[in-house]
Design a protein around this motif. Structure first.
Motif, PDB file in Angstrom:
ATOM      1  N   ARG A 181      85.832  20.324  16.478  1.00 21.86           N
ATOM      2  CA  ARG A 181      86.595  20.323  17.718  1.00 21.86           C
ATOM      3  C   ARG A 181      86.249  21.552  18.561  1.00 21.86           C
ATOM      4  NH1 ARG A 181      92.399  17.493  16.909  1.00 21.86           N
ATOM      5  NH2 ARG A 181      92.515  18.140  19.097  1.00 21.86           N
ATOM      6  N   TYR A 182      86.072  22.684  17.892  1.00 23.41           N
ATOM      7  CA  TYR A 182      85.722  23.901  18.619  1.00 23.41           C
ATOM      8  C   TYR A 182      84.362  23.748  19.305  1.00 23.41           C
ATOM      9  CZ  TYR A 182      84.457  28.781  19.509  1.00 23.41           C
ATOM     10  OH  TYR A 182      84.058  29.943  20.107  1.00 23.41           O
ATOM     11  N   SER A 183      83.402  23.118  18.603  1.00 24.27           N
ATOM     12  CA  SER A 183      82.070  22.918  19.187  1.00 24.27           C
ATOM     13  C   SER A 183      82.144  21.990  20.399  1.00 24.27           C
ATOM     14  CB  SER A 183      81.117  22.341  18.138  1.00 24.27           C
ATOM     15  OG  SER A 183      81.466  21.002  17.802  1.00 24.27           O
ATOM     16  N   VAL A 184      83.038  20.999  20.359  1.00 26.78           N
ATOM     17  CA  VAL A 184      83.206  20.084  21.487  1.00 26.78           C
ATOM     18  C   VAL A 184      83.782  20.825  22.685  1.00 26.78           C
ATOM     19  CG1 VAL A 184      84.442  18.057  22.326  1.00 26.78           C
ATOM     20  CG2 VAL A 184      83.426  18.033  20.044  1.00 26.78           C
ATOM     21  N   VAL A 185      84.781  21.661  22.436  1.00 27.80           N
ATOM     22  CA  VAL A 185      85.389  22.447  23.517  1.00 27.80           C
ATOM     23  C   VAL A 185      84.348  23.368  24.144  1.00 27.80           C
ATOM     24  CG1 VAL A 185      87.098  24.223  24.057  1.00 27.80           C
ATOM     25  CG2 VAL A 185      87.715  22.312  22.560  1.00 27.80           C
ATOM     26  N   GLN A 186      83.541  24.002  23.304  1.00 28.94           N
ATOM     27  CA  GLN A 186      82.496  24.884  23.807  1.00 28.94           C
ATOM     28  C   GLN A 186      81.490  24.124  24.652  1.00 28.94           C
ATOM     29  OE1 GLN A 186      84.086  27.910  23.267  1.00 28.94           O
ATOM     30  NE2 GLN A 186      82.021  28.679  22.956  1.00 28.94           N
ATOM     31  N   GLN A 187      81.126  22.929  24.203  1.00 34.43           N
ATOM     32  CA  GLN A 187      80.153  22.126  24.942  1.00 34.43           C
ATOM     33  C   GLN A 187      80.713  21.701  26.293  1.00 34.43           C
ATOM     34  OE1 GLN A 187      78.992  18.465  23.061  1.00 34.43           O
ATOM     35  NE2 GLN A 187      77.836  17.753  24.821  1.00 34.43           N
ATOM     36  N   ALA A 188      81.976  21.311  26.328  1.00 34.33           N
ATOM     37  CA  ALA A 188      82.578  20.833  27.571  1.00 34.33           C
ATOM     38  C   ALA A 188      82.645  21.946  28.606  1.00 34.33           C
ATOM     39  CB  ALA A 188      83.975  20.281  27.294  1.00 34.33           C
ATOM     40  N   GLY A 189      82.915  23.174  28.169  1.00 36.50           N
ATOM     41  CA  GLY A 189      82.972  24.293  29.097  1.00 36.50           C
ATOM     42  C   GLY A 189      84.124  24.228  30.073  1.00 36.50           C
ATOM     43  N   LEU A 190      85.211  23.560  29.689  1.00 35.47           N
ATOM     44  CA  LEU A 190      86.360  23.396  30.570  1.00 35.47           C
ATOM     45  C   LEU A 190      87.587  24.145  30.074  1.00 35.47           C
ATOM     46  CD1 LEU A 190      85.995  19.581  31.368  1.00 35.47           C
ATOM     47  CD2 LEU A 190      85.265  21.521  32.764  1.00 35.47           C
ATOM     48  N   LYS A 201      88.914  11.288  24.729  1.00 39.03           N
ATOM     49  CA  LYS A 201      87.478  11.178  24.957  1.00 39.03           C
ATOM     50  C   LYS A 201      86.806  10.325  23.883  1.00 39.03           C
ATOM     51  CE  LYS A 201      87.467  13.755  28.610  1.00 39.03           C
ATOM     52  NZ  LYS A 201      87.169  13.168  29.944  1.00 39.03           N
ATOM     53  N   LEU A 202      87.263  10.446  22.640  1.00 36.49           N
ATOM     54  CA  LEU A 202      86.706   9.621  21.561  1.00 36.49           C
ATOM     55  C   LEU A 202      86.966   8.145  21.818  1.00 36.49           C
ATOM     56  CD1 LEU A 202      87.611  11.794  18.440  1.00 36.49           C
ATOM     57  CD2 LEU A 202      85.299  11.264  19.251  1.00 36.49           C
ATOM     58  N   SER A 203      88.172   7.821  22.276  1.00 35.81           N
ATOM     59  CA  SER A 203      88.502   6.420  22.596  1.00 35.81           C
ATOM     60  C   SER A 203      87.631   5.907  23.734  1.00 35.81           C
ATOM     61  CB  SER A 203      89.977   6.296  22.963  1.00 35.81           C
ATOM     62  OG  SER A 203      90.809   6.642  21.876  1.00 35.81           O
ATOM     63  N   ALA A 204      87.425   6.749  24.752  1.00 38.34           N
ATOM     64  CA  ALA A 204      86.579   6.342  25.874  1.00 38.34           C
ATOM     65  C   ALA A 204      85.139   6.134  25.413  1.00 38.34           C
ATOM     66  CB  ALA A 204      86.634   7.403  26.972  1.00 38.34           C
ATOM     67  N   PHE A 205      84.681   6.969  24.497  1.00 42.09           N
ATOM     68  CA  PHE A 205      83.319   6.821  23.968  1.00 42.09           C
ATOM     69  C   PHE A 205      83.179   5.514  23.196  1.00 42.09           C
ATOM     70  CE2 PHE A 205      80.426   7.765  20.289  1.00 42.09           C
ATOM     71  CZ  PHE A 205      79.247   7.675  21.006  1.00 42.09           C
ATOM     72  N   ARG A 227      75.550  10.861  19.203  1.00 43.73           N
ATOM     73  CA  ARG A 227      75.713  10.059  20.410  1.00 43.73           C
ATOM     74  C   ARG A 227      76.913  10.506  21.220  1.00 43.73           C
ATOM     75  NH1 ARG A 227      73.801   5.087  21.142  1.00 43.73           N
ATOM     76  NH2 ARG A 227      74.647   5.500  23.217  1.00 43.73           N
ATOM     77  N   PHE A 228      77.988  10.931  20.535  1.00 44.72           N
ATOM     78  CA  PHE A 228      79.175  11.383  21.254  1.00 44.72           C
ATOM     79  C   PHE A 228      78.865  12.641  22.064  1.00 44.72           C
ATOM     80  CE2 PHE A 228      82.924  14.181  21.468  1.00 44.72           C
ATOM     81  CZ  PHE A 228      83.774  13.373  22.227  1.00 44.72           C
ATOM     82  N   HIS A 229      78.116  13.568  21.486  1.00 44.91           N
ATOM     83  CA  HIS A 229      77.776  14.801  22.198  1.00 44.91           C
ATOM     84  C   HIS A 229      76.912  14.498  23.422  1.00 44.91           C
ATOM     85  CE1 HIS A 229      79.542  17.978  19.768  1.00 44.91           C
ATOM     86  NE2 HIS A 229      79.212  17.307  18.680  1.00 44.91           N
ATOM     87  N   TYR A 230      75.975  13.539  23.295  1.00 47.72           N
ATOM     88  CA  TYR A 230      75.162  13.151  24.448  1.00 47.72           C
ATOM     89  C   TYR A 230      76.042  12.520  25.527  1.00 47.72           C
ATOM     90  CZ  TYR A 230      70.916  13.910  21.687  1.00 47.72           C
ATOM     91  OH  TYR A 230      69.910  14.467  20.944  1.00 47.72           O
ATOM     92  N   ARG A 233      78.150  15.077  27.294  1.00 49.17           N
ATOM     93  CA  ARG A 233      77.342  15.854  28.242  1.00 49.17           C
ATOM     94  C   ARG A 233      77.098  15.091  29.538  1.00 49.17           C
ATOM     95  NH1 ARG A 233      71.321  16.168  26.576  1.00 49.17           N
ATOM     96  NH2 ARG A 233      71.589  14.011  27.292  1.00 49.17           N
ATOM     97  N   ASP A 234      76.808  13.793  29.429  1.00 44.52           N
ATOM     98  CA  ASP A 234      76.418  13.009  30.602  1.00 44.52           C
ATOM     99  C   ASP A 234      77.594  12.379  31.342  1.00 44.52           C
ATOM    100  OD1 ASP A 234      73.793  13.583  29.967  1.00 44.52           O
ATOM    101  OD2 ASP A 234      73.529  11.758  28.790  1.00 44.52           O
ATOM    102  N   TYR A 235      78.678  12.062  30.614  1.00 42.77           N
ATOM    103  CA  TYR A 235      79.784  11.333  31.238  1.00 42.77           C
ATOM    104  C   TYR A 235      81.160  11.956  30.988  1.00 42.77           C
ATOM    105  CZ  TYR A 235      76.170   7.723  31.221  1.00 42.77           C
ATOM    106  OH  TYR A 235      75.009   7.037  31.374  1.00 42.77           O
ATOM    107  N   GLY A 236      81.401  12.409  29.769  1.00 44.66           N
ATOM    108  CA  GLY A 236      82.765  12.714  29.358  1.00 44.66           C
ATOM    109  C   GLY A 236      83.309  14.053  29.762  1.00 44.66           C
ATOM    110  N   ALA A 237      82.450  14.997  30.207  1.00 42.34           N
ATOM    111  CA  ALA A 237      82.946  16.338  30.531  1.00 42.34           C
ATOM    112  C   ALA A 237      82.610  16.709  31.964  1.00 42.34           C
ATOM    113  CB  ALA A 237      82.346  17.367  29.569  1.00 42.34           C
ATOM    114  N   LYS A 238      82.596  15.711  32.843  1.00 38.16           N
ATOM    115  CA  LYS A 238      82.313  15.978  34.249  1.00 38.16           C
ATOM    116  C   LYS A 238      83.512  16.671  34.894  1.00 38.16           C
ATOM    117  CE  LYS A 238      78.275  13.897  34.496  1.00 38.16           C
ATOM    118  NZ  LYS A 238      77.039  14.607  34.807  1.00 38.16           N
TER     119      LYS A 238
END
Length: 274
Positions: A181-190, A201-205, A227-230, A233-238
């Motif tokens: 979860r921490y890595s996801v938060v870091q990736q999102a940058g929000l 976000k997992l449900s949307a994926f 695939r979730f991280h990709y 990056r492209d859709y879920g953390a805009k």
């Protein structure tokens, strides 16, 4: 003297939903475009001949040379086609490629009065062809085609349901993994507040995988995470677009900073004057 009737076809029908067929999708996933092109080449050669083809060594060599493949590669792809059900796998002659759907389409296009040799009659798979070679009732064909599509639809629903159940189990496992979860938060940058959005976000994926017909693209938890991280990056953390009257976070911080400096300056001046 009457000319001998041509046994092969000049054309053959192809389903418009061929790329929705799970057999075709599995073939493309394993062997990419080369697998599909080879499959279409085999169908063309089969229908040009009749309703089957013999896999002689010279024929496999010709296929390999034509598509810039190795003979071993050609045979591997054909074994995958048989494994996925694109060709029949229970003939007494293992060097013959055919299927029920191929035979039904052949007789539907060819019509009646087809003279088959005894060796060819032994290759017929359907009762309709066995009882009346060359005569295929149109209504029966339509009914079988409808049943086939319904079976394919039921299979897709079953596969999708199983996939959703598996994803739900993976979601629970990932949500309990604080490091992930921490890595996801870091990736999102929000910011840290994004952590509370991860279940959503997992449900949307999951819905994204279903809507794009990619339920079989994540066979393992590792594939699912990747695939979730990709997707994130492209859709879920805009970041949401700002309205005309909205200011960015940086502008807001600058404004607050300037007001704080002004207030501090005023306090200093008041103290000095006193």
């Amino acid at each position: 003297m009457a000319r001998p009737k041509k046994k092969g076809l000049d054309y053959f029908p192809v389903d418009t939903d061929i790329f929705q067929d799970v057999k075709i999708r599995r073939l493309i996933r394993r062997h990419k475009q080369a697998g599909f092109l080879l499959y279409m080449q085999l169908l063309c050669d089969i229908y040009r001949h009749s309703f089957y083809i013999q896999l002689a060594d010279d024929y496999c060599f010709d296929l390999a040379e034509q598509w810039n493949l190795t003979e071993r590669g050609v045979k591997t792809m054909i074994r995958s086609m048989i494994e996925f059900g694109l060709f029949y796998n229970n003939l007494h002659r293992k060097d013959i490629l055919t299927s029920c759907s191929i035979q039904e389409r052949y007789f539907m296009v060819k019509g009646k009065n087809i003279n088959l040799e005894d060796s060819e009659k032994e290759l017929l798979l359907t009762s309709i062809c066995t009882e009346k070679p060359g005569v295929l009732d149109a209504k029966s064909t339509q009914r079988k085609e409808k049943e086939r599509k319904e079976n394919n639809m039921s299979e897709r629903v079953r596969v999708r349901t199983q996939a959703m159940e598996q994803w739900e189990a993976w979601n629970q496992e990932l949500l309990s993994d604080e490091a992930w979860r921490y890595s996801v938060v870091q990736q999102a940058g929000l910011g840290v507040g994004f952590d509370s959005q991860i279940p959503e976000k997992l449900s949307a994926f999951n819905q994204f995988l279903v809507s794009t017909a990619e339920t079989d693209s994540v066979p393992t938890l590792k594939d699912y995470q990747r695939r979730f991280h990709y997707w994130l990056r492209d859709y879920g953390a805009k970041r949401p677009k700002m309205g005309k009257n909205e200011v960015s976070r940086i502008e807001e911080l600058n404004r607050v900073g300037e007001e704080s400096l002004a207030m501090a300056r005023q306090i200093w001046l008041n103290g000095e004057c006193a």
